[in-house]
Design a protein around this motif. Structure first.
Motif, PDB file in Angstrom:
ATOM      1  N   PRO A 312      29.194 -12.777  15.428  1.00 36.17           N
ATOM      2  CA  PRO A 312      29.234 -11.320  15.613  1.00 36.17           C
ATOM      3  C   PRO A 312      27.832 -10.740  15.619  1.00 36.17           C
ATOM      4  CG  PRO A 312      29.760 -11.887  13.347  1.00 36.17           C
ATOM      5  CD  PRO A 312      29.648 -13.194  14.089  1.00 36.17           C
ATOM      6  N   ALA A 313      27.707  -9.525  16.086  1.00 32.54           N
ATOM      7  CA  ALA A 313      26.415  -8.830  16.103  1.00 32.54           C
ATOM      8  C   ALA A 313      26.490  -7.632  15.168  1.00 32.54           C
ATOM      9  CB  ALA A 313      26.066  -8.366  17.518  1.00 32.54           C
ATOM     10  N   GLY A 314      25.387  -7.376  14.454  1.00 32.40           N
ATOM     11  CA  GLY A 314      25.315  -6.180  13.638  1.00 32.40           C
ATOM     12  C   GLY A 314      25.774  -6.345  12.209  1.00 32.40           C
ATOM     13  N   THR A 315      26.011  -7.574  11.739  1.00 36.09           N
ATOM     14  CA  THR A 315      26.403  -7.791  10.354  1.00 36.09           C
ATOM     15  C   THR A 315      25.164  -8.039   9.502  1.00 36.09           C
ATOM     16  OG1 THR A 315      26.627 -10.185  10.603  1.00 36.09           O
ATOM     17  CG2 THR A 315      28.539  -8.829  11.163  1.00 36.09           C
ATOM     18  N   ALA A 316      25.357  -8.126   8.183  1.00 37.39           N
ATOM     19  CA  ALA A 316      24.233  -8.436   7.296  1.00 37.39           C
ATOM     20  C   ALA A 316      23.767  -9.873   7.483  1.00 37.39           C
ATOM     21  CB  ALA A 316      24.634  -8.196   5.845  1.00 37.39           C
ATOM     22  N   ASP A 317      24.589 -10.693   8.105  1.00 33.08           N
ATOM     23  CA  ASP A 317      24.252 -12.090   8.374  1.00 33.08           C
ATOM     24  C   ASP A 317      24.167 -12.314   9.882  1.00 33.08           C
ATOM     25  OD1 ASP A 317      23.784 -14.795   7.913  1.00 33.08           O
ATOM     26  OD2 ASP A 317      25.907 -15.298   7.935  1.00 33.08           O
ATOM     27  N   ASP A 318      23.529 -11.389  10.562  1.00 26.04           N
ATOM     28  CA  ASP A 318      23.523 -11.341  12.021  1.00 26.04           C
ATOM     29  C   ASP A 318      22.534 -12.353  12.599  1.00 26.04           C
ATOM     30  OD1 ASP A 318      23.455 -10.702  14.671  1.00 26.04           O
ATOM     31  OD2 ASP A 318      22.635  -8.700  14.406  1.00 26.04           O
ATOM     32  N   VAL A 319      23.062 -13.379  13.286  1.00 31.01           N
ATOM     33  CA  VAL A 319      22.204 -14.402  13.874  1.00 31.01           C
ATOM     34  C   VAL A 319      21.448 -13.852  15.092  1.00 31.01           C
ATOM     35  CG1 VAL A 319      22.139 -16.727  14.869  1.00 31.01           C
ATOM     36  CG2 VAL A 319      23.753 -16.190  13.033  1.00 31.01           C
ATOM     37  N   TRP A 320      22.075 -12.945  15.838  1.00 28.23           N
ATOM     38  CA  TRP A 320      21.394 -12.368  16.999  1.00 28.23           C
ATOM     39  C   TRP A 320      20.093 -11.674  16.571  1.00 28.23           C
ATOM     40  CZ3 TRP A 320      23.314 -13.405  21.794  1.00 28.23           C
ATOM     41  CH2 TRP A 320      24.646 -13.832  21.875  1.00 28.23           C
ATOM     42  N   THR A 321      20.162 -10.846  15.511  1.00 25.04           N
ATOM     43  CA  THR A 321      18.949 -10.185  15.029  1.00 25.04           C
ATOM     44  C   THR A 321      17.989 -11.194  14.430  1.00 25.04           C
ATOM     45  OG1 THR A 321      20.185  -8.155  14.582  1.00 25.04           O
ATOM     46  CG2 THR A 321      18.076  -8.409  13.478  1.00 25.04           C
ATOM     47  N   HIS A 322      18.518 -12.167  13.692  1.00 27.05           N
ATOM     48  CA  HIS A 322      17.683 -13.216  13.095  1.00 27.05           C
ATOM     49  C   HIS A 322      16.810 -13.884  14.159  1.00 27.05           C
ATOM     50  CE1 HIS A 322      17.144 -16.437   9.909  1.00 27.05           C
ATOM     51  NE2 HIS A 322      16.673 -17.036  10.990  1.00 27.05           N
ATOM     52  N   GLU A 323      17.451 -14.299  15.260  1.00 28.08           N
ATOM     53  CA  GLU A 323      16.683 -14.981  16.305  1.00 28.08           C
ATOM     54  C   GLU A 323      15.727 -14.016  17.008  1.00 28.08           C
ATOM     55  OE1 GLU A 323      16.722 -18.004  16.118  1.00 28.08           O
ATOM     56  OE2 GLU A 323      18.568 -18.293  15.014  1.00 28.08           O
ATOM     57  N   TYR A 324      16.130 -12.742  17.150  1.00 29.63           N
ATOM     58  CA  TYR A 324      15.217 -11.779  17.763  1.00 29.63           C
ATOM     59  C   TYR A 324      13.961 -11.614  16.920  1.00 29.63           C
ATOM     60  CZ  TYR A 324      12.963  -7.535  19.201  1.00 29.63           C
ATOM     61  OH  TYR A 324      12.000  -6.636  19.591  1.00 29.63           O
ATOM     62  N   LEU A 354      21.843  -2.696   7.551  1.00 29.76           N
ATOM     63  CA  LEU A 354      22.111  -1.668   6.541  1.00 29.76           C
ATOM     64  C   LEU A 354      21.594  -0.309   6.995  1.00 29.76           C
ATOM     65  CD1 LEU A 354      22.884  -0.824   3.584  1.00 29.76           C
ATOM     66  CD2 LEU A 354      20.533  -1.429   2.974  1.00 29.76           C
ATOM     67  N   GLU A 355      20.391  -0.276   7.505  1.00 32.36           N
ATOM     68  CA  GLU A 355      19.751   1.006   7.803  1.00 32.36           C
ATOM     69  C   GLU A 355      20.353   1.707   9.007  1.00 32.36           C
ATOM     70  OE1 GLU A 355      15.567   0.088   7.980  1.00 32.36           O
ATOM     71  OE2 GLU A 355      15.329   0.472   5.819  1.00 32.36           O
ATOM     72  N   ARG A 356      20.945   0.977   9.917  1.00 35.25           N
ATOM     73  CA  ARG A 356      21.585   1.662  11.038  1.00 35.25           C
ATOM     74  C   ARG A 356      23.091   1.797  10.849  1.00 35.25           C
ATOM     75  NH1 ARG A 356      20.612  -3.403  13.571  1.00 35.25           N
ATOM     76  NH2 ARG A 356      22.515  -4.370  14.375  1.00 35.25           N
ATOM     77  N   GLY A 357      23.564   1.423   9.656  1.00 35.33           N
ATOM     78  CA  GLY A 357      24.959   1.642   9.329  1.00 35.33           C
ATOM     79  C   GLY A 357      25.914   0.588   9.821  1.00 35.33           C
ATOM     80  N   ALA A 358      25.420  -0.543  10.307  1.00 35.91           N
ATOM     81  CA  ALA A 358      26.309  -1.598  10.785  1.00 35.91           C
ATOM     82  C   ALA A 358      26.852  -2.447   9.642  1.00 35.91           C
ATOM     83  CB  ALA A 358      25.579  -2.495  11.790  1.00 35.91           C
ATOM     84  N   ALA A 359      26.166  -2.447   8.489  1.00 33.05           N
ATOM     85  CA  ALA A 359      26.623  -3.181   7.309  1.00 33.05           C
ATOM     86  C   ALA A 359      26.520  -2.259   6.106  1.00 33.05           C
ATOM     87  CB  ALA A 359      25.787  -4.444   7.099  1.00 33.05           C
ATOM     88  N   ASP A 360      27.400  -2.439   5.139  1.00 30.62           N
ATOM     89  CA  ASP A 360      27.340  -1.589   3.956  1.00 30.62           C
ATOM     90  C   ASP A 360      26.428  -2.215   2.905  1.00 30.62           C
ATOM     91  OD1 ASP A 360      28.835  -3.610   2.716  1.00 30.62           O
ATOM     92  OD2 ASP A 360      30.724  -2.571   3.043  1.00 30.62           O
TER      93      ASP A 360
END
Length: 738
Positions: A312-324, A354-360
């Motif tokens: 998934p994208a946008g979680t606290a464990d987001d691999v897409w953001t991690h790789e970016y 967290l900061e954009r509201g995708a994860a609590d």
């Protein structure tokens, strides 16, 4: 000049001199984190090919073409070169043997080039077809291909391995062993590598350089460091001065929508102020149905990456953001600072969500506080030999967050861990000179420099000492909590999330109005899908929301409003489906598969009457039981027939797997056996009734006589004696009345 620049400045001056006479290209690979620097320079001779001294008129150079100089292939663009550039094109194609890929490597040479030697490092065997090259044996017993000096487009055709495996552990490890793979119908592979040496005449253009272009014959697309073979779909998004390309092979079934992936990329690109961005990011959704990948994601080259399609994208464990985040790390880390690479990728993926509201906040806390526990807590980050279970990902993220928090507090938000990150990126680096790679001491210097922006040197020194304790010993910080987080990072923003209630999926229409099962949702045309969507705000401030139903990517209905911090509300949305088909319905991050079909058919199960014998002209009540086992609502007319002749029709509408009864009064006119049949769309059922002759009377007392003069003399069922007695009684009654 700060401490890091003092330590690295002199190194950069030496590198600048070397590069003018030597070009060795290396590729940095972040595998879900983790930089794999490779040993490409060790795999090829880096000495000049000149047999004698290099004069002013003639020079020679050598390079390993492994992706760091790739440019985006344009199949219709002429293969042009200038007087100072050798252009090498690798064209990849599939073949009949899964696990291997065919390659044609072609060179275009400027007139100044007088000699060229090429060694395909990725070739699987000696079965190389040459056009314009001659095979020669090197002094060490190896082989290379020498240009004949005449062919204008010399080329080599060969086969390379498409599969590459490894065993991985840790939070970003997958279930299998593949890093790159060719399954036959499709492939995600590295482009081929080649060692090239050339000689050229001098001139006003100076040195001759080399560039590589990757392309795919047939279906597929190639970038600097990745090649995708097979049919695919491309999505493009531009934001934050970057162009994001998302490649989705036909074999992939991505969990996140392209919009969700682009939202994660754009959010990270905007929030991560750590220096220059790559003009283009090339991302691939890697199919998982037939491949078990070693990592959950992999970043390679400058800004190329793949992520499993199930992530998934946008979680606290987001691999897409991690790789970016890895694409923004232009520094090279020596062993003692290796932890920083994975730590920041994991930490920022959680913080940005967290900061954009995708994860609590709870998800953010779970991700970081994992570093407090074994087996990670006992690891020493500056000593990779002392890591347990990829501590750089887990404990490293917690330490990175703690240092970020301390710098923010000390500087009132004027500096942060991103300041350290940016300083690493700004320092000059030569991939082949480890003296220019950052160390943990460089990290500590940069932390102190960043904290000193608060104006208190004593505090800056204290933060450096804490950073040293957390990275060079097994000391482990505790997660700081919500209130402390608000003091350093500001109040937690609104964390508005959407979720469909457990009983929140209903079918509404003329057949039913009730909750129904999902996976999939089954409707018939004309029904409405009604969703109860719970909107909750787990953040620290009130937030607005806009929740929509999207059908196959198109928004069909929307509700908006606001919700206070810590509160929740329920929005009810509906959409009517008028055409049969299969639809993907999305609400927030939830997806429903909706199957719409024509209504099912009504089945006649039984038929009965309230009397078995009637007189002609009388009626019977016919009761029929009808139902459906189709799993979907059903409708259709049921027809009543007497001896084949229609006598009435009733419409029937049924809920899924339902049963009902229909009643109708039917008059039977003809003496004999009447066959009453109930006919449905699929079948029919019958019942028989005996119809006797009518006696011309009705059912009232006295046999239906209209006056005292009308006396029934025919009494069916009585004997002769009884009839005489009855007649004499009637005469006596008549005499008395006279």
């Amino acid at each position: 000049m700060n401490r890091l620049e003092d330590r690295l400045g002199s190194r950069a001056m030496t590198v600048a001199v070397v590069v003018t006479v030597l070009l060795i290209a290396g590729v940095g690979v972040a595998v879900g984190g983790g930089i794999d620097t490779g040993s490409l320079a060790d795999e090829s001779d880096t000495e000049s090919l000149a047999d004698g001294p290099v004069s002013e008129e003639i020079a020679s150079e050598r390079a390993v073409l492994d992706g760091s100089h790739a440019i985006e292939p344009r199949p219709d663009t002429p293969f042009d070169v200038d007087d100072d550039t050798i252009l090498v094109r690798h064209e990849l194609s599939t073949n009949d043997e899964p696990g291997t890929v065919d390659v044609t490597t072609e060179a275009r040479l400027p007139d100044r080039v007088t000699g060229l030697r090429l060694t395909p490092l990725s070739a699987t065997d000696d079965a190389i077809e040459a056009d314009g090259f001659d095979r020669e044996t090197t002094d060490d017993g190896g082989e290379e291909w020498v240009w004949d000096g005449e062919t204008t487009r010399p080329s080599l055709t060969y086969t390379m391995d498409g599969n590459e495996t490894e065993e991985r552990e840790g939070p970003l490890a997958g279930e299998g062993a593949y890093r790159f793979v060719d399954v036959g119908d499709w492939a995600i592979v590295r482009p081929p590598r080649a060692s090239i040496a050339w000689s050229f005449t001098g001139g006003p253009g100076g040195s001759v350089s080399v560039e590589r272009e990757n392309s795919v014959a047939g279906d597929g697309v190639a970038s600097q460091a990745l090649a995708v073979l097979g049919p695919y779909e491309e999505h493009v998004h531009e934001a934050a001065d970057q162009r994001f390309r998302l490649i989705v092979p036909d074999a992939a079934d991505p969990e996140p929508s392209p919009g969700a992936v682009f939202e994660a990329f754009e959010g990270a690109s905007t929030a991560l102020q750590v220096g220059a961005r790559d003009d283009e990011v090339f991302a691939v959704a890697a199919p998982t149905e037939s491949v078990s990948w070693a990592p959950r994601g992999l970043q390679i080259g400058d800004a190329d990456l793949w992520v499993r399609d199930t992530e998934p994208a946008g979680t606290a464990d987001d691999v897409w953001t991690h790789e970016y985040v890895h694409t923004r790390q232009s520094y090279r880390a020596e062993r003692s600072a290796r932890w920083f690479t994975e730590a920041t990728a994991t930490y920022y993926a959680a913080l940005f969500a967290l900061e954009r509201g995708a994860a609590d906040f709870e998800a953010f806390e779970r991700t970081l506080s994992a570093g407090e526990r074994d087996p990670y807590a006992g690891s020493v980050l500056a000593n990779p030999d002392a890591w347990a279970a990829n501590a750089d990902y887990v404990k490293g993220a917690l330490v990175a967050g703690e240092i970020d928090r301390r710098i923010r507090v000390a500087t009132d938000g004027r500096a942060s861990l991103a300041t350290v990150f940016r300083e690493f990126n700004d320092a000059p680096v030569d991939p082949d000179d480890r003296d220019t790679w950052v160390t943990n001491d460089d990290f500590l210097d940069a932390v102190e420099d960043a904290a000193a922006e608060g104006g208190d040197d004593a505090v800056a020194t204290e933060i450096r000492e804490e950073a040293e304790r957390l990275t060079t010993t097994d000391a482990t910080p505790e997660f700081w909590g919500r209130e402390t987080h608000a003091e350093a990072f500001g109040e937690t923003p609104a964390q508005v999330g959407y979720g469909i209630d457990d009983e929140g999926v209903r079918a509404v229409g003329e057949y039913r109005d009730r909750a129904i099962e999902r996976d999939p949702v089954r409707l018939v045309d004309g029904e409405r899908l009604a969703l109860a969507v719970r909107v909750s705000n787990t953040g620290g401030t009130a937030g607005s929301y806009e929740v929509s139903i999207r059908v196959d990517g198109e928004t069909v209905t929307t509700r908006s409003g606001s919700v206070e911090a810590g509160a929740e509300t329920v929005e009810r949305l509906e959409h009517e489906f008028t055409d049969a088909g299969e639809y993907e319905v999305r609400v927030g991050s939830e997806t429903l598969d909706v199957v719409v079909s024509e209504p099912g058919s009504v089945s006649v199960r039984d038929v009965a009457t309230d009397a078995a014998d009637v007189a002609a002209g009388e009626s019977v009540r016919v009761t029929t039981t009808v139902g459906t086992d189709a799993g979907i609502p059903a409708d259709g007319p049921i027809e009543f027939l007497v001896n084949g002749e229609p006598v009435g029709t009733d419409p029937v509408k049924l809920d899924a797997d339902a049963e009902t009864t229909v009643e109708r009064d039917v008059v039977l006119e003809t003496v004999g056996t009447a066959t009453i049949t109930v006919v449905g769309p699929e079948n029919e059922a019958s019942v028989s009734v005996s119809v006797g002759e009518s006696d011309g009377t009705d059912d009232s007392v006295g046999g239906g006589a209209d006056s005292d003069d009308d006396v029934a003399v025919s009494v069916p069922g009585f004997g002769l004696v009884v009839a005489v007695v009855a007649l004499l009684s009637a005469v006596g009654l008549f005499a008395r009345r006279r």
